[in-house]
Design a protein around this motif. Structure first.
Motif, PDB file in Angstrom:
ATOM      1  N   GLY A 169       0.806  -1.213   0.000  1.00 42.81           N
ATOM      2  CA  GLY A 169       0.000   0.000   0.000  1.00 42.81           C
ATOM      3  C   GLY A 169       0.839   1.264   0.000  1.00 42.81           C
ATOM      4  N   VAL A 170       0.551   2.155  -0.942  1.00 43.11           N
ATOM      5  CA  VAL A 170       1.216   3.458  -0.924  1.00 43.11           C
ATOM      6  C   VAL A 170       0.378   4.406  -0.056  1.00 43.11           C
ATOM      7  CG1 VAL A 170       2.296   3.089  -3.167  1.00 43.11           C
ATOM      8  CG2 VAL A 170       0.068   4.193  -3.067  1.00 43.11           C
ATOM      9  N   PRO A 171       1.000   5.417   0.533  1.00 46.70           N
ATOM     10  CA  PRO A 171       0.299   6.280   1.498  1.00 46.70           C
ATOM     11  C   PRO A 171      -0.917   6.975   0.884  1.00 46.70           C
ATOM     12  CG  PRO A 171       2.678   6.607   1.642  1.00 46.70           C
ATOM     13  CD  PRO A 171       2.430   5.765   0.422  1.00 46.70           C
ATOM     14  N   ASP A 172      -1.938   7.172   1.713  1.00 52.12           N
ATOM     15  CA  ASP A 172      -3.104   7.947   1.299  1.00 52.12           C
ATOM     16  C   ASP A 172      -3.510   8.936   2.394  1.00 52.12           C
ATOM     17  OD1 ASP A 172      -4.215   5.986   3.024  1.00 52.12           O
ATOM     18  OD2 ASP A 172      -4.972   4.827   1.353  1.00 52.12           O
ATOM     19  N   TRP A 173      -3.925   8.463   3.582  1.00 49.46           N
ATOM     20  CA  TRP A 173      -4.243   9.386   4.675  1.00 49.46           C
ATOM     21  C   TRP A 173      -2.984  10.164   5.049  1.00 49.46           C
ATOM     22  CZ3 TRP A 173      -9.041  10.490   6.140  1.00 49.46           C
ATOM     23  CH2 TRP A 173     -10.055   9.581   5.808  1.00 49.46           C
ATOM     24  N   GLY A 174      -3.121  11.467   5.083  1.00 48.65           N
ATOM     25  CA  GLY A 174      -1.979  12.338   5.325  1.00 48.65           C
ATOM     26  C   GLY A 174      -1.417  12.933   4.053  1.00 48.65           C
ATOM     27  N   ARG A 175      -1.751  12.338   2.902  1.00 47.04           N
ATOM     28  CA  ARG A 175      -1.282  12.864   1.620  1.00 47.04           C
ATOM     29  C   ARG A 175      -2.392  13.567   0.848  1.00 47.04           C
ATOM     30  NH1 ARG A 175       3.522  12.086  -0.033  1.00 47.04           N
ATOM     31  NH2 ARG A 175       2.983  12.390  -2.232  1.00 47.04           N
ATOM     32  N   TYR A 176      -3.627  13.211   1.157  1.00 52.47           N
ATOM     33  CA  TYR A 176      -4.776  13.809   0.482  1.00 52.47           C
ATOM     34  C   TYR A 176      -5.692  14.433   1.533  1.00 52.47           C
ATOM     35  CZ  TYR A 176      -3.040  10.761  -3.195  1.00 52.47           C
ATOM     36  OH  TYR A 176      -2.228  10.133  -4.114  1.00 52.47           O
ATOM     37  N   ALA A 177      -6.504  15.360   1.104  1.00 47.76           N
ATOM     38  CA  ALA A 177      -7.411  16.035   2.032  1.00 47.76           C
ATOM     39  C   ALA A 177      -8.338  15.025   2.692  1.00 47.76           C
ATOM     40  CB  ALA A 177      -8.225  17.093   1.289  1.00 47.76           C
ATOM     41  N   PRO A 178      -8.541  15.113   4.006  1.00 48.12           N
ATOM     42  CA  PRO A 178      -9.408  14.155   4.710  1.00 48.12           C
ATOM     43  C   PRO A 178     -10.798  13.990   4.093  1.00 48.12           C
ATOM     44  CG  PRO A 178      -8.171  15.429   6.297  1.00 48.12           C
ATOM     45  CD  PRO A 178      -7.875  16.033   4.948  1.00 48.12           C
ATOM     46  N   PRO A 179     -11.473  15.059   3.645  1.00 45.70           N
ATOM     47  CA  PRO A 179     -12.785  14.839   3.027  1.00 45.70           C
ATOM     48  C   PRO A 179     -12.713  13.972   1.770  1.00 45.70           C
ATOM     49  CG  PRO A 179     -12.525  17.143   3.640  1.00 45.70           C
ATOM     50  CD  PRO A 179     -11.186  16.503   3.788  1.00 45.70           C
ATOM     51  N   VAL A 180     -11.633  14.110   1.015  1.00 44.65           N
ATOM     52  CA  VAL A 180     -11.459  13.300  -0.190  1.00 44.65           C
ATOM     53  C   VAL A 180     -11.284  11.831   0.181  1.00 44.65           C
ATOM     54  CG1 VAL A 180      -9.956  12.838  -2.172  1.00 44.65           C
ATOM     55  CG2 VAL A 180     -10.505  15.202  -1.528  1.00 44.65           C
ATOM     56  N   LEU A 181     -10.422  11.552   1.174  1.00 43.06           N
ATOM     57  CA  LEU A 181     -10.195  10.172   1.591  1.00 43.06           C
ATOM     58  C   LEU A 181     -11.426   9.583   2.254  1.00 43.06           C
ATOM     59  CD1 LEU A 181      -7.708   8.332   1.272  1.00 43.06           C
ATOM     60  CD2 LEU A 181      -7.269  10.732   0.790  1.00 43.06           C
ATOM     61  N   ALA A 182     -12.181  10.410   2.971  1.00 48.61           N
ATOM     62  CA  ALA A 182     -13.420   9.911   3.576  1.00 48.61           C
ATOM     63  C   ALA A 182     -14.401   9.477   2.491  1.00 48.61           C
ATOM     64  CB  ALA A 182     -14.035  10.985   4.462  1.00 48.61           C
ATOM     65  N   GLN A 183     -14.469  10.261   1.416  1.00 46.02           N
ATOM     66  CA  GLN A 183     -15.348   9.902   0.298  1.00 46.02           C
ATOM     67  C   GLN A 183     -14.877   8.614  -0.369  1.00 46.02           C
ATOM     68  OE1 GLN A 183     -15.599  12.956  -2.701  1.00 46.02           O
ATOM     69  NE2 GLN A 183     -16.700  11.661  -4.140  1.00 46.02           N
ATOM     70  N   TYR A 184     -13.576   8.488  -0.591  1.00 51.07           N
ATOM     71  CA  TYR A 184     -13.040   7.278  -1.206  1.00 51.07           C
ATOM     72  C   TYR A 184     -13.296   6.052  -0.327  1.00 51.07           C
ATOM     73  CZ  TYR A 184     -10.412  10.009  -4.678  1.00 51.07           C
ATOM     74  OH  TYR A 184     -10.042  10.839  -5.710  1.00 51.07           O
ATOM     75  N   THR A 185     -13.130   6.219   0.986  1.00 49.20           N
ATOM     76  CA  THR A 185     -13.323   5.097   1.904  1.00 49.20           C
ATOM     77  C   THR A 185     -14.779   4.656   1.935  1.00 49.20           C
ATOM     78  OG1 THR A 185     -11.449   5.849   3.257  1.00 49.20           O
ATOM     79  CG2 THR A 185     -12.994   4.298   4.275  1.00 49.20           C
TER      80      THR A 185
END
Length: 216
Positions: A169-185
């Motif tokens: 896994g390459v990093p995601d949380w901490g690299r992208y805006a939290p709202p964006v990662l919340a939507q992806y999750t």
């Protein structure tokens, strides 16, 4: 309030509850089931011939940021000697949209010879990409490269379809805006429900299979 309306309200509440609970359970299950087969440090990846990179969108002749970081993760594995070949799998459903050629060119610009890159033009989804690994490319074992939020589903799907897969896994949380990662999750939770149905219930054939190509 009439009994009929009370029962209807209960049914609606139960339905809403299940619509939230089922994706969360599916997501949690995929995380637990694949935990032994996921790593976050490239040097912890087992030496494997092929790394699989999943498409994630292109803009013109450039990969999106998410896709670029997937490719960079795979290229890093290649330069570390953990893998020998890269398999780019993505969407080339029409002439004006070609994820995998963009992916290959980006990897080549980072020092991977084109002879060590194979293209899967019909990887229209994670399921289809995993399904095609064995019958089209002869891949029995692979390292999968994607963001960490996507990795449990990818690893689970490939392993359920018979590929001995380990995910980096390459990093995601901490690299992208939290709202964006919340939507992806949130979207990933729904996609995981479908993945479980695909591999355990319906087993649909991919859009295209075609002849055996192998990876030289």
């Amino acid at each position: 309030m009439p009994i009929m309306f009370k029962n209807l309200r209960r049914l609606i509440v139960v339905g809403l509850g299940l619509s939230l609970l089922i994706p969360l359970v599916a997501l949690s299950y995929s995380h637990l089931a694949t935990a032994p087969f996921r790593v976050t440090t490239p040097t912890d990846a087992p030496p494997t011939r092929v790394a699989v990179v999943f498409g994630a969108g292109v803009r013109g002749d450039r990969p999106t940021r998410i896709l670029a970081e997937r490719i960079e993760g795979a290229v890093n594995l290649y330069h570390l000697g953990r893998v020998e070949k890269l398999l780019m799998t993505g969407d080339n459903s029409h002439a004006t949209y070609d994820e995998v050629t963009v992916m290959a060119r980006y990897a080549a610009s980072l020092g991977v010879p084109m002879r060590d890159i194979t293209l899967d033009y019909a990887g229209f989804s994670t399921y289809e990409s995993c399904y095609r690994l064995q019958p089209i490319f002869g891949v029995e074992q692979a390292v999968l490269v994607s963001q960490r939020y996507h990795m449990p589903r990818a690893v689970y799907t490939c392993r359920a379809l018979g590929v001995d897969a380990v995910g980096v896994g390459v990093p995601d949380w901490g690299r992208y805006a939290p709202p964006v990662l919340a939507q992806y999750t949130a979207r990933e939770a729904l996609a995981t429900v479908k993945a479980l149905l695909d591999v355990h219930v319906t087993r649909p054939r991919p859009t295209f299979l075609g002849p055996y190509e192998g990876i030289e």
